[in-house]
Motif scaffolding. Structure first.
Motif, mmCIF file in Angstrom:
data_model
loop_
_atom_site.group_PDB
_atom_site.id
_atom_site.type_symbol
_atom_site.label_atom_id
_atom_site.label_comp_id
_atom_site.label_asym_id
_atom_site.label_seq_id
_atom_site.Cartn_x
_atom_site.Cartn_y
_atom_site.Cartn_z
ATOM 1 N N ARG A 90 35.322 37.247 38.267
ATOM 2 C CA ARG A 90 35.858 35.907 38.692
ATOM 3 C C ARG A 90 37.220 35.633 37.600
ATOM 4 N N TYR A 91 38.229 35.217 38.345
ATOM 5 C CA TYR A 91 39.303 34.785 37.427
ATOM 6 C C TYR A 91 39.455 33.295 37.532
ATOM 7 N N TRP A 92 39.616 32.591 36.353
ATOM 8 C CA TRP A 92 39.735 30.893 36.094
ATOM 9 C C TRP A 92 41.074 30.991 36.085
ATOM 10 N N ARG A 93 41.698 29.639 36.646
ATOM 11 C CA ARG A 93 43.144 28.996 36.491
ATOM 12 C C ARG A 93 43.123 28.418 35.175
ATOM 13 N N ASN A 94 44.444 28.763 34.325
ATOM 14 C CA ASN A 94 44.683 28.296 33.215
ATOM 15 C C ASN A 94 45.657 26.914 33.677
ATOM 16 N N ASN A 95 45.205 25.729 33.229
ATOM 17 C CA ASN A 95 46.114 24.747 33.880
ATOM 18 C C ASN A 95 47.654 24.489 33.147
ATOM 19 N N LYS A 96 47.799 25.183 31.749
ATOM 20 C CA LYS A 96 48.990 25.324 31.260
ATOM 21 C C LYS A 96 50.081 26.193 32.010
ATOM 22 N N ASP A 97 49.801 27.120 32.457
ATOM 23 C CA ASP A 97 50.766 28.086 33.105
ATOM 24 C C ASP A 97 50.299 28.514 34.412
ATOM 25 N N GLY A 98 49.370 28.042 35.029
ATOM 26 C CA GLY A 98 49.048 28.280 36.216
ATOM 27 C C GLY A 98 48.710 29.688 36.868
ATOM 28 N N LYS A 99 48.564 30.407 35.941
ATOM 29 C CA LYS A 99 47.826 31.963 36.367
ATOM 30 C C LYS A 99 46.554 31.764 36.113
ATOM 31 N N TYR A 100 45.917 32.889 36.512
ATOM 32 C CA TYR A 100 44.563 33.125 36.812
ATOM 33 C C TYR A 100 44.064 34.198 35.764
ATOM 34 N N TYR A 101 43.161 33.971 34.945
ATOM 35 C CA TYR A 101 42.715 35.050 33.928
ATOM 36 C C TYR A 101 41.338 35.454 33.992
ATOM 37 N N LEU A 102 40.866 36.726 33.670
ATOM 38 C CA LEU A 102 39.827 37.140 33.766
ATOM 39 C C LEU A 102 38.965 36.420 32.905
ATOM 40 N N PHE A 103 37.486 36.068 33.431
ATOM 41 C CA PHE A 103 36.775 35.401 32.495
ATOM 42 C C PHE A 103 36.366 36.051 31.011
ATOM 43 N N ASN A 104 36.443 35.281 30.341
ATOM 44 C CA ASN A 104 35.815 35.556 28.911
ATOM 45 C C ASN A 104 35.018 34.278 28.086
ATOM 46 N N LYS A 105 34.472 34.395 27.211
ATOM 47 C CA LYS A 105 33.638 33.369 26.496
ATOM 48 C C LYS A 105 34.592 32.525 25.659
ATOM 49 N N SER A 106 35.720 32.749 25.413
ATOM 50 C CA SER A 106 36.654 31.777 24.809
ATOM 51 C C SER A 106 37.166 30.783 25.896
ATOM 52 N N MET A 107 37.131 30.887 27.083
ATOM 53 C CA MET A 107 37.351 29.713 27.896
ATOM 54 C C MET A 107 36.633 28.665 27.884
ATOM 55 N N TYR A 108 35.357 28.637 27.243
ATOM 56 C CA TYR A 108 34.397 27.609 27.180
ATOM 57 C C TYR A 108 35.022 26.265 26.295
ATOM 58 N N LEU A 109 35.749 26.890 25.258
ATOM 59 C CA LEU A 109 36.300 26.111 24.368
ATOM 60 C C LEU A 109 37.775 25.595 24.413
ATOM 61 N N ASP A 110 38.543 26.394 25.387
ATOM 62 C CA ASP A 110 39.972 26.338 25.540
ATOM 63 C C ASP A 110 40.077 25.070 26.300
ATOM 64 N N ASP A 111 41.013 24.154 25.859
ATOM 65 C CA ASP A 111 41.089 22.963 26.824
ATOM 66 C C ASP A 111 42.231 23.582 27.916
ATOM 67 N N ALA A 112 42.916 24.470 27.976
ATOM 68 C CA ALA A 112 43.738 24.963 29.152
ATOM 69 C C ALA A 112 42.805 25.322 30.447
ATOM 70 N N TYR A 113 41.533 25.584 30.103
ATOM 71 C CA TYR A 113 40.712 25.749 31.141
ATOM 72 C C TYR A 113 39.801 24.787 31.860
ATOM 73 N N LYS A 114 39.853 23.420 31.030
ATOM 74 C CA LYS A 114 39.026 22.501 31.552
ATOM 75 C C LYS A 114 39.523 21.627 32.479
ATOM 76 N N PRO A 115 38.969 21.104 33.296
ATOM 77 C CA PRO A 115 39.370 20.406 34.467
ATOM 78 C C PRO A 115 40.372 19.292 34.115
ATOM 79 N N ASN A 116 41.357 18.921 34.873
ATOM 80 C CA ASN A 116 42.244 17.548 34.566
ATOM 81 C C ASN A 116 41.566 16.455 34.682
#
Length: 107
Positions: A81-107
């Motif tokens: 699963r790849y999640w969308r980064n809201n800052k650059d619009g690209k999809y990144y492979l899932f890792n645990k640091s995405m929970y704390l990063d604001d770029a992956y949280k919904p708008n």
């Protein structure tokens, strides 16, 4: 007459025994005649499929991606699963640091 009868039975029995001999059967493929006397077993080689390396970042149109209930976009590729980064619009492979990063949280 009896001799011809016994001779015919003997020839039929002889042909049957000779035709059932192991020497008459063809050698299975993968083995050679030289290996017939050796006790070594024939091993078959199984080649593994080479997996393509997974990219860390992919670019996907948002129309092709799916949306979760909370509004985040994701894309599944080859079981990952790849999640969308809201800052650059690209999809990144899932890792645990995405929970704390604001770029992956919904708008």
């Amino acid at each position: 007459m009896k001799i011809k009868y016994y001779l015919a039975i003997f020839l039929i029995a002889f042909c049957t025994l000779v035709s059932c001999s192991k020497k008459v059967h063809p050698v299975p493929t993968g083995t050679s005649v030289a290996n017939k006397d050796s006790t070594a077993a024939v091993k078959t080689v199984v080649k593994r499929k080479v997996r393509e390396p997974l990219p860390k970042v992919i670019t996907v149109n948002d129309l092709g991606a799916k949306k979760t209930v909370d509004g985040r976009y994701y894309y599944d590729l080859q079981g990952h699963r790849y999640w969308r980064n809201n800052k650059d619009g690209k999809y990144y492979l899932f890792n645990k640091s995405m929970y704390l990063d604001d770029a992956y949280k919904p708008n």
